[in-house]
Structures are given as C-alpha cells and as structure tokens.
Motif scaffolding. Structure first.
Motif, PDB file in Angstrom:
ATOM      1  N   VAL A  35     -31.684  -6.432  29.876  1.00  0.00           N
ATOM      2  CA  VAL A  35     -31.442  -5.637  28.662  1.00  0.00           C
ATOM      3  C   VAL A  35     -30.088  -5.954  28.025  1.00  0.00           C
ATOM      4  N   THR A 117     -35.609  -1.961  24.251  1.00  0.00           N
ATOM      5  CA  THR A 117     -36.234  -1.109  25.257  1.00  0.00           C
ATOM      6  C   THR A 117     -36.747   0.164  24.595  1.00  0.00           C
ATOM      7  N   TRP A 122     -40.470   4.313  30.053  1.00  0.00           N
ATOM      8  CA  TRP A 122     -39.938   4.064  31.393  1.00  0.00           C
ATOM      9  C   TRP A 122     -40.661   4.923  32.420  1.00  0.00           C
TER      10      TRP A 122
END
Length: 149
Positions: A35, A117, A122
């Motif tokens: 990331v 992201t 998640w």
C-alpha cells in the motif's frame, strides 16, 4: 520545545510501529504491504513527477512510500506536541488511542482517496494488522512525550 518533544515522541512511536509491524510479519510469515508504494505511485503520478525509468522508478516509489510513513509518524507527534502546549495533558490511556487513530487515519485516508485500498472490504485480520501497530504507535508516542516533560 513542545514541537521538538512531539517530533521525538513521534519518532519513537514510528519505531514502535515498525517493530510491531515487522514482528507481525516475522510471526505470521506474511509479506510487507504494498500500500505505501502504491500510494506513492499514485501520488507522484497525479503530481506529474517522474521518478525514473522502469529500473529505478519502482525503488524510488518504495522509498517515497516509506518516507511518507515517517512523515506521518513525525507529523502526528509534532501536532500532538503543539496541541499539548495549548490544551494540556491527557492521560496516556486516552492520548494513546487518539494518537493511534490519528496516525491510522493519516495513512489510510490518502490510500482510500487515491483508490489504493478500501477499508470497507478489509477482513478482521486486515483490520487487526493495521490497528494494532497504530495503537502501539499511539501509546509509545504519548508515553515518550510524557517522559520528556
């Protein structure tokens, strides 16, 4: 002086975050997150900055990603020092989570805005992998700042 104390505390918190992250990688055998590098790639691309050719560019993107992490850690610590001067002390059990959340938002928000992201996708493990090092950052930063008083 509060700014300097905040920078030192933020640096200590950043070291603690990195130790926690690398410890997690060692224990679980997981690879590093890409990331930060992807954020750097998107950021420099949108800013129209070239980082080199196909050989050197990816290495520079990785460096920019790591440096952005240090800037975040130092910046949150510095801001805490300046706020502490104006607002007064908070107990570590309050300041730690607040600083951890500030550091987490400061790194995750740009990654989300840049489309690198999506925290809503998640799983629990991903959240814990992000949350725990940032909490460690927060407690370390608050504790070191208090020790410097």
């Amino acid at each position: 002086m509060s700014l300097t104390k905040g920078l030192v505390a933020g640096a200590a918190g950043t070291v603690a975050l990195n130790l926690t992250t690398y410890g997690d990688m060692l224990l679980r055998g997981r690879g590093p997150s890409d990331v930060p590098t992807r954020v750097a790639d998107r950021f420099v691309d949108r800013a129209g900055i070239g980082l080199g050719d196909e050989e050197t560019g990816p290495h520079r993107e990785e460096a920019v990603g790591a440096l952005l992490g240090y800037v975040t850690g130092l910046g949150v610590g510095a801001a805490y020092g300046l706020l502490r001067r104006r607002r007064g002390a908070l107990p570590d059990w309050v300041a730690g989570p607040l600083l951890g959340a500030a550091a987490m938002v400061s790194s995750d928000l740009p990654a989300t805005v840049l489309g690198v992201t999506d925290p809503t996708s998640w799983d629990r493990t991903s959240w814990v992998s992000d949350l725990v090092p940032h909490l460690v950052y927060g407690f370390a930063t608050a504790s070191v700042y208090e020790a410097l008083r």
